[in-house]
Design a protein around this motif. Structure first.
Motif, short mmCIF file in Angstrom:
data_model
loop_
_atom_site.label_atom_id
_atom_site.label_comp_id
_atom_site.label_asym_id
_atom_site.label_seq_id
_atom_site.Cartn_x
_atom_site.Cartn_y
_atom_site.Cartn_z
N GLU A 25 73.12 38.88 45.10
CA GLU A 25 72.06 39.87 45.35
C GLU A 25 70.71 39.18 45.53
O GLU A 25 69.95 39.50 46.45
CB GLU A 25 71.98 40.87 44.20
CG GLU A 25 70.90 41.93 44.43
CD GLU A 25 70.68 42.81 43.20
OE1 GLU A 25 70.45 44.02 43.38
OE2 GLU A 25 70.72 42.28 42.07
N LEU A 26 70.40 38.24 44.65
CA LEU A 26 69.11 37.56 44.73
C LEU A 26 68.99 36.76 46.02
O LEU A 26 67.94 36.75 46.67
CB LEU A 26 68.91 36.65 43.52
CG LEU A 26 67.57 35.92 43.42
CD1 LEU A 26 66.40 36.91 43.47
CD2 LEU A 26 67.51 35.08 42.14
N LEU A 27 70.06 36.11 46.41
CA LEU A 27 70.06 35.36 47.67
C LEU A 27 69.76 36.29 48.85
O LEU A 27 68.97 35.94 49.74
CB LEU A 27 71.41 34.68 47.88
CG LEU A 27 71.57 33.90 49.19
CD1 LEU A 27 70.55 32.77 49.30
CD2 LEU A 27 72.99 33.34 49.31
N GLN A 28 70.33 37.49 48.83
CA GLN A 28 70.08 38.43 49.92
C GLN A 28 68.65 38.97 49.88
O GLN A 28 68.04 39.20 50.93
CB GLN A 28 71.08 39.58 49.87
CG GLN A 28 71.05 40.48 51.10
CD GLN A 28 71.34 39.72 52.39
OE1 GLN A 28 72.15 38.79 52.42
NE2 GLN A 28 70.65 40.08 53.47
N ILE A 29 68.11 39.15 48.69
CA ILE A 29 66.71 39.58 48.57
C ILE A 29 65.80 38.53 49.19
O ILE A 29 64.84 38.86 49.91
CB ILE A 29 66.34 39.83 47.10
CG1 ILE A 29 67.04 41.10 46.58
CG2 ILE A 29 64.82 39.97 46.93
CD1 ILE A 29 66.89 41.32 45.09
N TRP A 30 66.08 37.25 48.93
CA TRP A 30 65.28 36.17 49.54
C TRP A 30 65.38 36.22 51.06
O TRP A 30 64.39 36.04 51.77
CB TRP A 30 65.76 34.81 49.06
CG TRP A 30 65.47 34.50 47.62
CD1 TRP A 30 64.53 35.09 46.83
CD2 TRP A 30 66.14 33.54 46.80
NE1 TRP A 30 64.56 34.54 45.57
CE2 TRP A 30 65.53 33.59 45.52
CE3 TRP A 30 67.18 32.63 47.02
CZ2 TRP A 30 65.93 32.77 44.47
CZ3 TRP A 30 67.58 31.81 45.97
CH2 TRP A 30 66.96 31.88 44.72
N LYS A 31 66.57 36.49 51.57
CA LYS A 31 66.76 36.58 53.02
C LYS A 31 65.99 37.76 53.60
O LYS A 31 65.35 37.64 54.65
CB LYS A 31 68.25 36.69 53.36
CG LYS A 31 69.04 35.42 53.11
CD LYS A 31 70.52 35.61 53.45
CE LYS A 31 71.30 34.32 53.23
NZ LYS A 31 72.75 34.49 53.53
N CYS A 32 66.05 38.90 52.93
CA CYS A 32 65.31 40.08 53.39
C CYS A 32 63.80 39.83 53.36
O CYS A 32 63.07 40.25 54.26
CB CYS A 32 65.65 41.29 52.52
SG CYS A 32 67.34 41.90 52.74
N ALA A 33 63.35 39.14 52.33
CA ALA A 33 61.92 38.81 52.23
C ALA A 33 61.50 37.92 53.39
O ALA A 33 60.42 38.10 53.97
CB ALA A 33 61.64 38.12 50.90
#
Length: 257
Positions: A25-33
Motif C-alpha cells: 500500500e505504501l509503495l502505491q501511495i508513493w507512486k500516486c504521489a
C-alpha cells in the motif's frame, strides 16, 4: 528497491525498514504521489527515490547531531532513546510526502491523515502504548513541520526538514518549476552537482554543496536557508557551497523574453 538505510545496531529500525519495504500500500501511495507531482504538476520527483534520499539524509543528520552531543527531543521530553529518534526520522521521511497522492498544495497536512493510520500500523508490535502513541505523535509533528514556513518543535522534525531540502543535486530540486522552461528555478536546479552531509568542523553537522554554476546559490538561499531558519538546527549546522574549477559550466545557450 527498498529505502536502504544503514541500520547499525538499531533493532527497532531494522524491523521498521523491513515492514516499510514489504508494504504494498505504501509503495502505491508513493507512486500516486509521484504521478501528481511529475505527470500532473510538472515538478520534480517526489516518489520512492526522493523518499530514500531523504530518509538517508535525515538519519545521517540525526546521528551526527547525537554524536555531537545534541539530545533528541524524544529523549528530552519523553524519556525514550536515541535509537527511537532514529526510528522517528526514518518513518517521518517515508511518510512526509504521502499527502501529495491527494494534492500537491498543502500536502503536508494531507499527509497527516494518511500517516496517522500507517504510522501506527508500521510501529505496532515494535512499540506498545504509551510509547507507541508518543512515537506516532512525534512522527506526525515531523511530517507537518517539514513545510518551509512551519516551525519545528523537535530536533527530529528539524532533521527531516533539512534533509528534505538537501535533495537538490543533479536537477532534483525541491522548488517547483515548470519543466523545460529557462528560469531561475530550472537553471539553479541544474547548477547543483552534489550534496554531502558530513561531520562539521565547528558544528555537529556540515552540509557541503558542490556547484557547477553560481546560479545554484539560489537553491541554497531560497530553499535550504529557509528550511534551517524554521528549524531548531540552525546552531548545529554549517552550510558550505562552492564552485570547483576555474570556469563555470554553461546552463543554457540563450534566453529570450
Amino acid at each position: 528497491m527498498g529505502i536502504k538505510v544503514p541500520i547499525r545496531n538499531n533493532k527497532e529500525l531494522k524491523e521498521l525498514v523491513k515492514r516499510i519495504d514489504g508494504d504494498v500500500e505504501l509503495l502505491q501511495i508513493w507512486k500516486c504521489a509521484n504521478v501528481n507531482a511529475v505527470d500532473r504538476s510538472g515538478i520534480s520527483d517526489h516518489g520512492q527515490v526522493h523518499i530514500r534520499i531523504v530518509a538517508n539524509a535525515a538519519l545521517r543528520i540525526i546521528r551526527l547531531l547525537i554524536k555531537g552531543g545534541i539530545e533528541p527531543s524524544v529523549v528530552t521530553h519523553h524519556g525514550l532513546t536515541a535509537a527511537d529518534a532514529e526510528v522517528v526520522v526514518v518513518l517521518a521521511a517515508c511518510l512526509h510526502d504521502t499527502g501529495i497522492s491527494v494534492h500537491r498544495d498543502n500536502h503536508e497536512r494531507y499527509s497527516l491523515f494518511i500517516a496517522f493510520r500507517k504510522a501506527r500500523e508500521l510501529l505496532e508490535g515494535i512499540y506498545e502504548d504509551p510509547a507507541l502513541t508518543t512515537m506516532v505523535s512525534e512522527t506526525l509533528h515531523a511530517i507537518v513541520a517539514h513545510a518551509a514556513d512551519e516551525k519545528c518543535l523537535t530536533i527530529e522534525a528539524g532533521a527531516l526538514k533539512v534533509a528534505d531540502a538537501t535533495d537538490m543535486s543533479a536537477g532534483r530540486s525541491r522548488i517547483p518549476f515548470e519543466a523545460g522552461q529557462v528560469n531561475i528555478h530550472s537553471v539553479s536546479a541544474r547548477a547543483v552537482e552534489s550534496v554531502n552531509i558530513v561531520k562539521g568542523e565547528k558544528k555537529p553537522v556540515r552540509i557541503e554543496i558542490k556547484l557547477a554554476n553560481s546560479a545554484g546559490i539560489f537553491q541554497v538561499d531560497e530553499l535550504l536557508k529557509n528550511k534551517l531558519k524554521f528549524s531548531p538546527l540552525t546552531p548545529f549546522v554549517e552550510v558550505v557551497a562552492r564552485i570547483e574549477g576555474e570556469t563555470e559550466r554553461s546552463m543554457f545557450n540563450s534566453y529570450t523574453i
